[in-house]
Write a protein that holds these residues in place. Sequence first.
Motif, PDB file in Angstrom:
ATOM      1  N   PHE A   2       0.829  -1.211   0.000  1.00  0.00           N
ATOM      2  CA  PHE A   2       0.000   0.000   0.000  1.00  0.00           C
ATOM      3  C   PHE A   2       0.862   1.259   0.000  1.00  0.00           C
ATOM      4  N   LEU A   3       2.016   1.176   0.660  1.00  0.00           N
ATOM      5  CA  LEU A   3       2.918   2.322   0.730  1.00  0.00           C
ATOM      6  C   LEU A   3       3.398   2.751  -0.652  1.00  0.00           C
ATOM      7  N   LEU A   4       3.492   1.800  -1.566  1.00  0.00           N
ATOM      8  CA  LEU A   4       4.048   2.083  -2.887  1.00  0.00           C
ATOM      9  C   LEU A   4       2.999   2.378  -3.954  1.00  0.00           C
ATOM     10  N   THR A   5       1.718   2.218  -3.614  1.00  0.00           N
ATOM     11  CA  THR A   5       0.690   2.378  -4.648  1.00  0.00           C
ATOM     12  C   THR A   5       0.621   3.808  -5.197  1.00  0.00           C
ATOM     13  N   ILE A   6       0.792   4.806  -4.337  1.00  0.00           N
ATOM     14  CA  ILE A   6       0.681   6.190  -4.814  1.00  0.00           C
ATOM     15  C   ILE A   6       1.804   6.543  -5.788  1.00  0.00           C
ATOM     16  N   PRO A   7       3.079   6.313  -5.437  1.00  0.00           N
ATOM     17  CA  PRO A   7       4.122   6.646  -6.419  1.00  0.00           C
ATOM     18  C   PRO A   7       4.033   5.828  -7.701  1.00  0.00           C
ATOM     19  N   VAL A   8       3.605   4.576  -7.608  1.00  0.00           N
ATOM     20  CA  VAL A   8       3.482   3.770  -8.829  1.00  0.00           C
ATOM     21  C   VAL A   8       2.327   4.285  -9.689  1.00  0.00           C
ATOM     22  N   ALA A   9       1.241   4.720  -9.053  1.00  0.00           N
ATOM     23  CA  ALA A   9       0.151   5.342  -9.814  1.00  0.00           C
ATOM     24  C   ALA A   9       0.644   6.608 -10.517  1.00  0.00           C
ATOM     25  N   LEU A  10       1.501   7.380  -9.856  1.00  0.00           N
ATOM     26  CA  LEU A  10       2.081   8.561 -10.498  1.00  0.00           C
ATOM     27  C   LEU A  10       2.935   8.163 -11.705  1.00  0.00           C
TER      28      LEU A  10
END
Length: 206
Positions: A2-10
């Motif tokens: 979950f920690l990595l979902t935002i940067p990967v979405a970017l």
Amino acid sequence: IFLLTIPVALFWATYEQQGNTIALWAEDNTDRMIQLSGFAIEIPTTWFQAFNPFMIFAFTPLLIAVWAWQGRRRHEPSTLTKMALGCFGLTAGNLILVAAAMTADADKASWLWLFAYFVVITIGELYLSPVSLSLVSKIAPARTASFMMAVWLGTSFGGNLLAGYLGSYWSAMEKPAFFLMIAALATLAGLLIAGARRPLRGLLND
């Protein structure tokens, strides 16, 4: 995960510009003419959409060989380092288009700028996409592995939504500024992933 979902979405928001604003750039702002033995041939705009899939096939064996070579020498980047490098590849690709837009002659830039863009972002994709899928399969608990993979694939959905929103600024912004904005978001994604190395180091064990 979950920690990595935002940067990967970017990451996906910047990467998926190729089917959105990059197609518009190819159509309206790219000189697609090639001179061959006195004959002028115009590259159809739709052909640029084939560059990335072809390069994936071409570059994948080369990158695997590079990583294997680095692994034998104990210099292979960690999983999160590879993913961060993938984001920075998107940064570099968009900076190429910043330069193209700034040096365009009569609002038209050579198709070679766009070719270089696809080379760089494809390498960036290969550093992030397959590596990140491997990451999820490695660290997700067995009983929730399928759910976590679905969560991870949701980053592509979120990224595509954001890509469309970012694309809405295409007509309102100067082209160098637009590509610089996309490059900045890719950089932010890379920095966020790199910053996650410390809290996730024990879990990843690489």
